[in-house]
Design an enzyme around this catalytic site. Structure first.
Site, PDB file in Angstrom:
ATOM      1  N   CYS A 568     -37.650 102.985  57.678  1.00 57.54           N
ATOM      2  CA  CYS A 568     -39.009 103.256  58.150  1.00 57.54           C
ATOM      3  C   CYS A 568     -39.975 103.322  56.962  1.00 57.54           C
ATOM      4  CB  CYS A 568     -39.023 104.569  58.935  1.00 57.54           C
ATOM      5  SG  CYS A 568     -40.596 104.945  59.726  1.00 57.54           S
ATOM      6  N   ASP A 570     -42.023 105.611  56.586  1.00 57.16           N
ATOM      7  CA  ASP A 570     -42.314 107.034  56.382  1.00 57.16           C
ATOM      8  C   ASP A 570     -42.183 107.383  54.901  1.00 57.16           C
ATOM      9  OD1 ASP A 570     -41.792 109.996  56.272  1.00 57.16           O
ATOM     10  OD2 ASP A 570     -42.132 109.775  58.417  1.00 57.16           O
ATOM     11  N   ARG A 572     -41.550 110.047  53.465  1.00 60.08           N
ATOM     12  CA  ARG A 572     -40.523 111.020  53.117  1.00 60.08           C
ATOM     13  C   ARG A 572     -39.152 110.387  52.945  1.00 60.08           C
ATOM     14  NH1 ARG A 572     -41.962 114.496  58.316  1.00 60.08           N
ATOM     15  NH2 ARG A 572     -41.945 112.333  59.056  1.00 60.08           N
ATOM     16  N   HIS A 629     -34.548 108.284  60.607  1.00 62.26           N
ATOM     17  CA  HIS A 629     -34.762 109.619  60.040  1.00 62.26           C
ATOM     18  C   HIS A 629     -35.309 110.546  61.116  1.00 62.26           C
ATOM     19  CE1 HIS A 629     -39.244 109.397  59.815  1.00 62.26           C
ATOM     20  NE2 HIS A 629     -38.997 108.085  59.789  1.00 62.26           N
ATOM     21  N   CYS A 632     -39.415 111.048  63.314  1.00 61.70           N
ATOM     22  CA  CYS A 632     -40.041 109.744  63.132  1.00 61.70           C
ATOM     23  C   CYS A 632     -41.258 109.640  64.058  1.00 61.70           C
ATOM     24  CB  CYS A 632     -39.045 108.629  63.444  1.00 61.70           C
ATOM     25  SG  CYS A 632     -39.726 106.969  63.284  1.00 61.70           S
TER      26      CYS A 632
END
Length: 750
Positions: A568, A570, A572, A629, A632
């Site tokens: 992803c 993302d 993080r 993760h 999400c």
């Protein structure tokens, strides 16, 4: 009980032809292979410290046993096996099992590759209708003549066996028929078809000679006759090689063990191997070691306790007693062909690629060549010697470079400035190299000296310190910066406390906000994002760039990533941190929700599959990972029906590729009583792996085993990564790290 019963039968199907083939290749009676299989299963399985490990005659000991039989005779070899078992029992009682793991994997894999080469050179003669020669070099020299005059029927049976072994794993694995095929190991149908062909066509060929009962020709072991030093060396070689093979196999099994299965007790397992070898030697069996091929089959068949290993030995005993006439119909060329394929698998050059990254390939090839030319013992000693030289070379490796920095026009007239970097282990051996470069720096200049060293002895310190004093006396300035431990500073101040590796207050991978809070906590307001970006680049140039520069220079013209990593966007999720990888390891594709559009999906999007296609077809990547993760945002939007992002037109169209994940989520019953968001995040990983296989060109390669698919899930609150078991559709913690074992076949990860 049901799992162990099925697994024991699968392992038995693997063990039977291998035990017969190893006995023939070792120059021992055929019954010796069956005795070792029975004892390895029942005795080592019942007493061992690794519940899922399977023991028996091992191909890795074939070369040793063959030479012992030729030199001392079979009964004396049994005595050597018995004494080797006593040695293992004593080592296990002394609790030194883990010491065997200190042998470098380069030497172990090189030894196995050398054994594989010796097996292939010897057994090719049997496949062609001849007999193995007294040495591998003679086998190689006589091979052209053997190829020019083969025995037609014998060669055809061997070729048929090899063909079936190579094609078996490529058969379709879908449906009930495919499931049944997965439970049948390739050696069984290969030997069965070759035997049936020889019997049906009435071909004349050498066959297995089995006594009426396993112990029909039994006689007590006899003492070997020869120099005591040679006998002691023989006992030590059998005991140590079998012990190392078993311990490495146990560690490999630990890496693959399912949840709930305890970790191996290596000392207990070594004691069990010793008892089993003592029993096998007394009964007239081959030396015993744990075998990764059988252990992997045991795991993949679903075994959960040591009962599976014990029962597989029972099945070998029952078949040997009840089906002797059938076993005697097996052509020796079919067993030799089986060992040829096994020997080629031992010569797995994939290890060379891994070793090359650590610059240990010379030890691998030295061991391989030494085993083939000089014999097993001398070959291993040669490999250990080369490994020691490589280690010594690393300890004395030192790189020194200097560059003159170009002054800025704003600085006005200023003395020349030099940047010198000393990197590696700085001992008296590197003093001439460093001082030669330092003396070339003009007097009066300013020098920034970076000591990126992991050790500095007194001679090195004294050389740098005296040069610094002389340089500053002549009007120059020296600024010494130590990247790691303060070796120079402690020597100057006389601090004799042990060096401590104290990490910086904030590590390089910490978020900008953490470093800003640590470095400028009193700031009234946060700096602009562009300033944070440039500050990060400056920190990279100061601390990280000098360390990665040699790696980047090597990768500058070509990349060879090991894994395609789809995850992803993302912020993080940082793939290189959670996989402890570096430059050149991962070929990364990031998109919203780590989605993979299905074949023919609408709306059409080729971005992800373009990455997959380039990774597979151009870069040769053979492992594709999809990593989801927790928390999400894309999955949260799907759960909400897309209402929260409907004003974002491009994102809404992209999330349509996640509708199959929502459908799969709604069909599952695991969401009952569970937080739906993390459950959907995990289901999405499974669905995207399935989406990859909808593309025909890729699905075919996955089915054939050419491409491996891996699913990962990052739990953000705990920072833990879980791996997908595709057979059960569940995520579990990643097994603890351990060195690879004595592999004869590559186990398939979840």
């Amino acid at each position: 009980m049901r799992r162990d019963l099925l697994a024991s039968f699968v392992v038995f199907l693997v063990a039977l032809p291998l035990s017969l083939g190893i006995a023939v290749a070792s120059g021992a009676p055929v019954a010796a292979g069956l005795i070792a299989a029975v004892v390895g299963g029942v005795v080592a399985g019942a007493l061992g410290g690794s519940p899922l490990q399977v023991s028996g005659p091992a191909a890795g000991l074939t070369v040793i046993v063959f030479s012992l039989v030729q030199e001392y005779g079979w009964r004396a070899t049994c005595t050597i096996t018995l004494l080797a078992g006593a040695l293992q029992l004593a080592l296990g009682a002394a609790r030194v099992a883990r010491a065997a793991l200190a042998i470098s994997p380069a030497v172990v894999h090189g030894m196995l590759a050398g054994i594989g080469a010796v097996i292939v050179l010897a057994q090719v003669h049997v496949v062609l209708g001849g007999s193995p020669q007294e040495s591998s070099l003679t086998d190689l020299r006589e091979l052209p003549g053997q190829i020019a005059a083969p025995h037609a029927h014998t060669t055809l049976l061997g070729g048929l066996t090899i063909l079936i072994l190579l094609c078996w794993n490529r058969l379709p694995r879908r449906g009930r028929f495919g499931t049944a095929l997965r439970l049948v190991p390739g050696p069984l149908p290969a030997i069965a078809v070759a035997t049936a062909t020889a019997w049906a066509l009435g071909w004349e060929t050498a066959r297995v000679d089995l006594p009426g009962t396993l112990l029909e020709d039994w006689a007590p072991p006899v003492l070997p006759h020869g120099p005591p030093g040679g006998i002691i060396a023989a006992v030590g070689s059998v005991g140590v090689v079998a012990a190392v093979a078993s311990l490495l196999c146990a560690v490999a099994v630990d890496r693959m063990r399912p949840a709930g299965v305890p970790r191996s007790d290596l000392d207990k397992d070594l004691r069990a191997q010793g008892v089993a070898n003592m029993v096998s030697g007394f009964l007239g069996g081959l030396p015993i070691a744990s075998v990764i091929v059988r252990s992997t089959a045991n795991l993949q068949a679903g075994a959960r306790t040591r009962l599976s290993s014990v029962l597989h030995g029972v099945w070998v005993l029952v078949l040997a007693l009840a089906c002797g006439p059938i076993i005697e119909q097996i052509p020796l060329s079919a067993l030799a062909a089986l060992l040829v394929v096994l020997g080629c698998r031992l010569m797995d050059l994939a290890h060379v690629r891994d070793l090359r990254h650590h610059r240990e390939a010379p030890a691998y090839f030295a061991t391989l060549g030494g085993v083939v030319v000089l014999g097993l013992g001398k070959g291993v000693l040669l490999g250990i010697g080369v490994m020691a030289l490589l280690a010594l070379r690393r300890l004395t490796t030192l790189s020194v470079r200097a560059e003159q920095l170009v002054p800025s026009p704003d600085d006005g007239p200023a003395p020349p400035r030099w940047h010198v970097v000393v990197q590696g282990t700085f001992t008296f051996l590197g003093v001439p190299k460093v001082t030669r470069l330092l003396q070339q720096i003009p007097t009066g200049g300013n020098v920034d000296l970076d000591l990126n060293v992991d050790f500095m002895d007194h001679a090195a310190f004294d050389a740098v310190h005296q040069w610094r004093i002389a340089h500053e006396r002549q009007g120059g300035r020296v600024d010494i910066d130590e990247v790691h431990e303060a070796w120079y500073e402690r020597a100057v101040t006389g601090d004799d406390t042990p060096p401590s590796k104290t990490p910086p207050q904030t590590p390089w991978w910490a978020p900008w906000s953490d470093r800003r809070n640590a470095d400028s906590a009193s700031a009234a307001e946060p700096p602009p994002a562009s300033d944070l970006l440039l500050a990060g680049v400056r920190r990279y140039h100061d601390s990280t760039a000098p360390l990665v520069r040699p790696i980047m220079a090597e990768l500058a013209m070509e990349q060879k990533p090991q894994n395609l990593f789809i995850t992803c966007v993302d912020s993080r999720v940082v793939p290189n941190i959670i996989t402890a990888s570096g430059p050149g390891d991962l070929f990364i594709n990031r998109n919203v929700g780590n989605l993979v559009p299905r074949h023919g999906a609408y709306p059409a999007d080729d971005a992800v599959m373009a990455t997959v296609e380039y990774a597979v077809e151009v870069l040769g990547i053979r492992t594709i990972t999809v990593c989801g993760h927790a928390n999400c945002g894309a999955m949260a939007a799907l759960l909400a029906g897309g209402t929260e992002v409907k004003h974002l037109h491009h994102l809404s169209r992209w999330l349509e590729h996640g509708l199959h994940s929502i459908a799969r989520f709604l069909e599952s019953d695991a969401a009952k009583g569970e937080n739906p968001l993390p459950h959907l995040c995990k289901i999405n990983v499974i669905q995207q792996l399935d989406n990859l296989t909808t593309h025909p060109w890729l699905g075919h390669r996955v089915e054939s085993g050419e491409i491996e698919l891996v699913g990962l899930y990052l739990d953000l609150p705990t920072a833990n990564v879980e791996v997908l078991d595709r057979a059960t559709g569940t995520f579990a913690p990643v097994p603890d790290e351990a060195p690879a074992g004595d592999r004869q076949d590559t186990p398939t990860p979840s």
